[in-house]
Design a protein around this motif. Structure first.
Motif, PDB file in Angstrom:
ATOM      1  N   ALA A 124      33.609  41.661  32.228  1.00  0.00           N
ATOM      2  CA  ALA A 124      32.843  42.582  31.385  1.00  0.00           C
ATOM      3  C   ALA A 124      32.520  43.864  32.142  1.00  0.00           C
ATOM      4  N   GLY A 125      32.767  44.995  31.496  1.00  0.00           N
ATOM      5  CA  GLY A 125      32.510  46.288  32.113  1.00  0.00           C
ATOM      6  C   GLY A 125      33.446  46.611  33.260  1.00  0.00           C
ATOM      7  N   GLY A 126      34.553  45.856  33.378  1.00  0.00           N
ATOM      8  CA  GLY A 126      35.502  46.073  34.464  1.00  0.00           C
ATOM      9  C   GLY A 126      35.018  45.554  35.803  1.00  0.00           C
ATOM     10  N   LEU A 127      33.938  44.787  35.822  1.00  0.00           N
ATOM     11  CA  LEU A 127      33.372  44.290  37.066  1.00  0.00           C
ATOM     12  C   LEU A 127      33.933  42.915  37.435  1.00  0.00           C
ATOM     13  N   ASP A 128      33.933  42.629  38.731  1.00  0.00           N
ATOM     14  CA  ASP A 128      34.208  41.284  39.216  1.00  0.00           C
ATOM     15  C   ASP A 128      32.900  40.496  39.192  1.00  0.00           C
ATOM     16  N   PHE A 129      32.979  39.245  38.756  1.00  0.00           N
ATOM     17  CA  PHE A 129      31.839  38.328  38.793  1.00  0.00           C
ATOM     18  C   PHE A 129      32.188  37.195  39.752  1.00  0.00           C
ATOM     19  N   TYR A 130      31.269  36.838  40.630  1.00  0.00           N
ATOM     20  CA  TYR A 130      31.574  35.801  41.613  1.00  0.00           C
ATOM     21  C   TYR A 130      30.306  35.074  42.026  1.00  0.00           C
ATOM     22  N   ASP A 131      30.479  33.860  42.509  1.00  0.00           N
ATOM     23  CA  ASP A 131      29.348  33.062  42.977  1.00  0.00           C
ATOM     24  C   ASP A 131      29.864  31.973  43.906  1.00  0.00           C
ATOM     25  N   GLY A 149      34.390  47.456  47.781  1.00  0.00           N
ATOM     26  CA  GLY A 149      33.988  47.669  46.398  1.00  0.00           C
ATOM     27  C   GLY A 149      32.706  48.473  46.309  1.00  0.00           C
ATOM     28  N   GLY A 150      32.232  48.654  45.086  1.00  0.00           N
ATOM     29  CA  GLY A 150      31.010  49.402  44.889  1.00  0.00           C
ATOM     30  C   GLY A 150      29.860  48.520  44.448  1.00  0.00           C
ATOM     31  N   ASN A 151      28.686  48.723  45.042  1.00  0.00           N
ATOM     32  CA  ASN A 151      27.461  48.016  44.671  1.00  0.00           C
ATOM     33  C   ASN A 151      27.640  46.501  44.746  1.00  0.00           C
ATOM     34  N   LYS A 231      20.302  33.660  37.402  1.00  0.00           N
ATOM     35  CA  LYS A 231      19.643  34.916  37.762  1.00  0.00           C
ATOM     36  C   LYS A 231      19.728  35.243  39.243  1.00  0.00           C
ATOM     37  N   THR A 232      19.708  34.223  40.089  1.00  0.00           N
ATOM     38  CA  THR A 232      19.716  34.470  41.533  1.00  0.00           C
ATOM     39  C   THR A 232      21.030  34.093  42.188  1.00  0.00           C
ATOM     40  N   SER A 233      22.057  33.789  41.375  1.00  0.00           N
ATOM     41  CA  SER A 233      23.262  33.208  41.963  1.00  0.00           C
ATOM     42  C   SER A 233      24.572  33.840  41.531  1.00  0.00           C
ATOM     43  N   THR A 234      24.572  34.691  40.505  1.00  0.00           N
ATOM     44  CA  THR A 234      25.788  35.362  40.055  1.00  0.00           C
ATOM     45  C   THR A 234      25.753  36.814  40.518  1.00  0.00           C
ATOM     46  N   PHE A 235      26.864  37.293  41.077  1.00  0.00           N
ATOM     47  CA  PHE A 235      26.916  38.639  41.626  1.00  0.00           C
ATOM     48  C   PHE A 235      28.098  39.398  41.035  1.00  0.00           C
ATOM     49  N   THR A 236      27.993  40.721  41.042  1.00  0.00           N
ATOM     50  CA  THR A 236      29.063  41.560  40.514  1.00  0.00           C
ATOM     51  C   THR A 236      29.475  42.601  41.541  1.00  0.00           C
ATOM     52  N   CYS A 237      30.699  43.073  41.384  1.00  0.00           N
ATOM     53  CA  CYS A 237      31.252  44.078  42.295  1.00  0.00           C
ATOM     54  C   CYS A 237      32.368  44.804  41.561  1.00  0.00           C
TER      55      CYS A 237
END
Length: 273
Positions: A124-131, A149-151, A231-237
């Motif tokens: 979604a939004g072209g972002l990578d999601f990872y955990d 990557g960014g942010n 909320k505390t475990s999924t990250f985006t890049c």
């Protein structure tokens, strides 16, 4: 003198040729900092292009780069204490085995307990999601670090949960038969819906942390400890490469910042005496 005909079109095509491979793919570098061999396993998500390998041996101190296609999703884990039966040729692992009978997992996932790194690239939004997930239990430390990557934020489970695993969740074995090889999730150990977030506990409102998931969360605050620990475990890049390290060594920088409160108090005391 004017530009040759179709000059702009040629430039556009050349730009796509040279830029597209960088924008449309990522590199996952798997690093083994354990004192023993780890056999990574890789499972691509449904409808996702498989990678060039689904399992291999990674010796202590070695690294292995993997080219990952655009919009790939899947999971990566580390198998331990693996061997091949000399009589039958069957390959098995004491933890996180994928049950394929070979070094390649060939579309099979990890048998719990297993520490999992999970990815959805270009979501979604072209972002990578990872955990990094401990929902299926834990077998070894793992760290995911984005590169370029960014942010982006690192995530994982650096601590050795096998040392603090509650006795009722331990998977024991080893040469003496009493070593904790992995730590099961409460869902796997007891099959109770309140631990599995199933049945009447199948929503975020009805399934919360338990005393067992809290053991995992206290040891690894950035890793998934139960199914709705988002909320505390999924990250985006955005558009990153990733280094996935088994048995990461805590850095001096981490130790320094962790000790900042002590250093500050010491300086204040010295300044006032």
């Amino acid at each position: 003198m004017g530009r040759p005909p179709h000059f702009s079109l040629i430039i556009l095509i050349l730009s796509f040729i040279f830029i597209a491979p960088i924008a449309l793919s990522a590199t996952f570098t798997l690093v083994n900092q354990c004192t023993y061999t780890v056999w990574p396993g890789i499972l691509s998500g449904a409808g996702t292009q498989p990678l060039s390998t689904t399992g291999f041996a990674l010796s202590s101190g070695d690294s292995f780069p993997l080219s990952v296609p655009a919009s790939w999703s899947g999971r990566i884990w580390g198998r331990t204490l693996c061997s091949q039966d000399p009589a039958t040729g069957k390959f098995t692992c004491a933890t996180a085995d994928c049950g394929s009978g070979t070094v390649e997992c060939s579309g099979a996932g990890a048998v719990p307990p297993a520490t999992l790194a999970e990815f959805t690239l270009n979501g979604a939004g072209g972002l990578d999601f990872y955990d990094v997930s401990l929902v299926d239990g834990y077998n070894l430390p793992m760290l995911v670090v984005p590169q370029g990557g960014g942010n982006c934020s690192s995530t994982g489970c650096v601590g050795d949960l096998n040392e603090s695993c509650p006795s009722e969740l331990k998977v024991v074995g080893g040469a003496g038969g009493g070593e904790c090889l992995a730590c099961r999730s409460a869902c796997e150990a007891f099959g109770d819906p309140k631990y599995c977030c199933s049945g009447g506990y199948a929503t975020p409102e009805t399934c919360g942390p338990t005393q067992y998931s809290q053991v995992f969360k206290n040891a690894c605050p950035r890793a998934y400890s139960y199914a709705y620990d988002d909320k505390t475990s999924t990250f985006t890049c955005a558009s990153a490469d990733y280094i996935i390290t088994f048995c990461p060594t805590p850095s001096r920088r981490y130790d320094f910042f962790r000790n900042l409160p002590f250093i500050y108090v010491f300086i204040q005391y010295y300044h006032t005496t």
